[in-house]
Design a protein around this motif. Structure first.
Motif, PDB file in Angstrom:
ATOM      1  N   UNK A 152      -4.878  -9.112  -2.676  1.00 16.92           N
ATOM      2  CA  UNK A 152      -3.487  -9.170  -2.223  1.00 16.92           C
ATOM      3  C   UNK A 152      -3.369 -10.096  -1.021  1.00 16.92           C
ATOM      4  N   UNK A 153      -4.318 -10.011  -0.100  1.00 13.50           N
ATOM      5  CA  UNK A 153      -4.294 -10.856   1.100  1.00 13.50           C
ATOM      6  C   UNK A 153      -4.525 -12.314   0.739  1.00 13.50           C
ATOM      7  N   UNK A 154      -5.540 -12.587  -0.076  1.00 21.99           N
ATOM      8  CA  UNK A 154      -5.894 -13.977  -0.387  1.00 21.99           C
ATOM      9  C   UNK A 154      -4.890 -14.659  -1.311  1.00 21.99           C
ATOM     10  N   UNK A 196       3.846  -2.705   3.955  1.00 20.51           N
ATOM     11  CA  UNK A 196       3.992  -4.075   3.469  1.00 20.51           C
ATOM     12  C   UNK A 196       3.598  -5.039   4.577  1.00 20.51           C
ATOM     13  N   UNK A 197       3.371  -6.281   4.213  1.00 17.74           N
ATOM     14  CA  UNK A 197       3.162  -7.334   5.198  1.00 17.74           C
ATOM     15  C   UNK A 197       1.703  -7.703   5.406  1.00 17.74           C
ATOM     16  N   UNK A 198       1.475  -8.990   5.526  1.00 15.40           N
ATOM     17  CA  UNK A 198       0.118  -9.504   5.701  1.00 15.40           C
ATOM     18  C   UNK A 198      -0.535  -9.014   6.988  1.00 15.40           C
ATOM     19  N   UNK A 199       0.235  -8.898   8.070  1.00 18.05           N
ATOM     20  CA  UNK A 199      -0.347  -8.427   9.336  1.00 18.05           C
ATOM     21  C   UNK A 199      -0.885  -7.011   9.191  1.00 18.05           C
ATOM     22  N   UNK A 200      -0.131  -6.170   8.517  1.00 14.83           N
ATOM     23  CA  UNK A 200      -0.584  -4.788   8.300  1.00 14.83           C
ATOM     24  C   UNK A 200      -1.810  -4.745   7.390  1.00 14.83           C
ATOM     25  N   UNK A 249       0.878  -1.160   0.000  1.00 15.78           N
ATOM     26  CA  UNK A 249       0.000   0.000   0.000  1.00 15.78           C
ATOM     27  C   UNK A 249       0.920   1.216   0.000  1.00 15.78           C
ATOM     28  N   UNK A 250       0.668   2.165  -0.876  1.00 11.47           N
ATOM     29  CA  UNK A 250       1.534   3.341  -0.950  1.00 11.47           C
ATOM     30  C   UNK A 250       0.743   4.586  -0.583  1.00 11.47           C
ATOM     31  N   UNK A 295       5.100   1.215   8.769  1.00 11.23           N
ATOM     32  CA  UNK A 295       5.319   1.822   7.464  1.00 11.23           C
ATOM     33  C   UNK A 295       6.821   1.859   7.154  1.00 11.23           C
ATOM     34  N   UNK A 296       7.128   2.058   5.885  1.00 11.94           N
ATOM     35  CA  UNK A 296       8.531   2.179   5.485  1.00 11.94           C
ATOM     36  C   UNK A 296       9.032   3.580   5.820  1.00 11.94           C
ATOM     37  N   UNK A 297      10.305   3.795   5.566  1.00 15.07           N
ATOM     38  CA  UNK A 297      10.880   5.121   5.777  1.00 15.07           C
ATOM     39  C   UNK A 297      10.294   6.106   4.768  1.00 15.07           C
TER      40      UNK A 297
END
Length: 144
Positions: A102-104, A76-80, A34-35, A58-60
């Motif tokens: 994206x999750x599935x 990024x990441x499924x948990x997020x 996600x951006x 989140x990223x930097x």
């Protein structure tokens, strides 16, 4: 406007409302992330603070020269991603559908593994359990 921005990081309810507002505008769902993009560094920093309040990593912060000087951060990441869905943070229909895909479609997701096991001929819980490397009881939960 400054009052609303300060209020957004006070508690989780306000942070979720602000995140829903972000999802209607400058936030985009891509194939694996996600951006969030904005011309102003302050807006991206606010997004990061709202996400931090909701325990979403989140990223930097990055300055994108090739995008005519826009600031950017990624999630990024499924948990997020699951937190986004649980909080009902994305109300935009197309973005919500894309995030669900994206999750599935993640190969580490147990639903993906289960569907792959069924497609490979696992027609009962013990066969599926062997395929998924899970206990038979856990696999019965997925079958029901």
């Amino acid at each position: 406007m400054e009052f609303c921005k300060n209020l957004a990081t006070k508690n989780k309810e306000n942070a979720v409302d602000m995140l829903r507002g972000f999802s209607r505008g400058d936030m985009g769902v891509m194939s694996k992330s996600i951006s969030f993009d904005s011309e102003k560094e302050y807006d991206v920093q606010l997004f990061k603070n709202v996400c931090k309040k909701l325990d979403i990593h989140t990223s930097k912060l990055k300055f994108m020269k090739n995008k005519k000087g826009w600031w950017n951060t990624y999630i990024n990441g499924q948990k997020n991603f699951k937190k986004f869905m649980e909080l009902d943070a994305i109300r935009h229909t197309k973005r919500r559908k894309k995030l669900s895909k994206v999750i599935l479609n993640n190969k580490k997701n147990s639903v993906y593994k289960y569907l792959k096991a069924v497609c490979s001929g696992a027609n009962n819980s013990s066969v599926a359990a062997k395929f998924l490397n899970l206990s038979t009881i856990t696999t019965r939960f997925y079958l029901s």
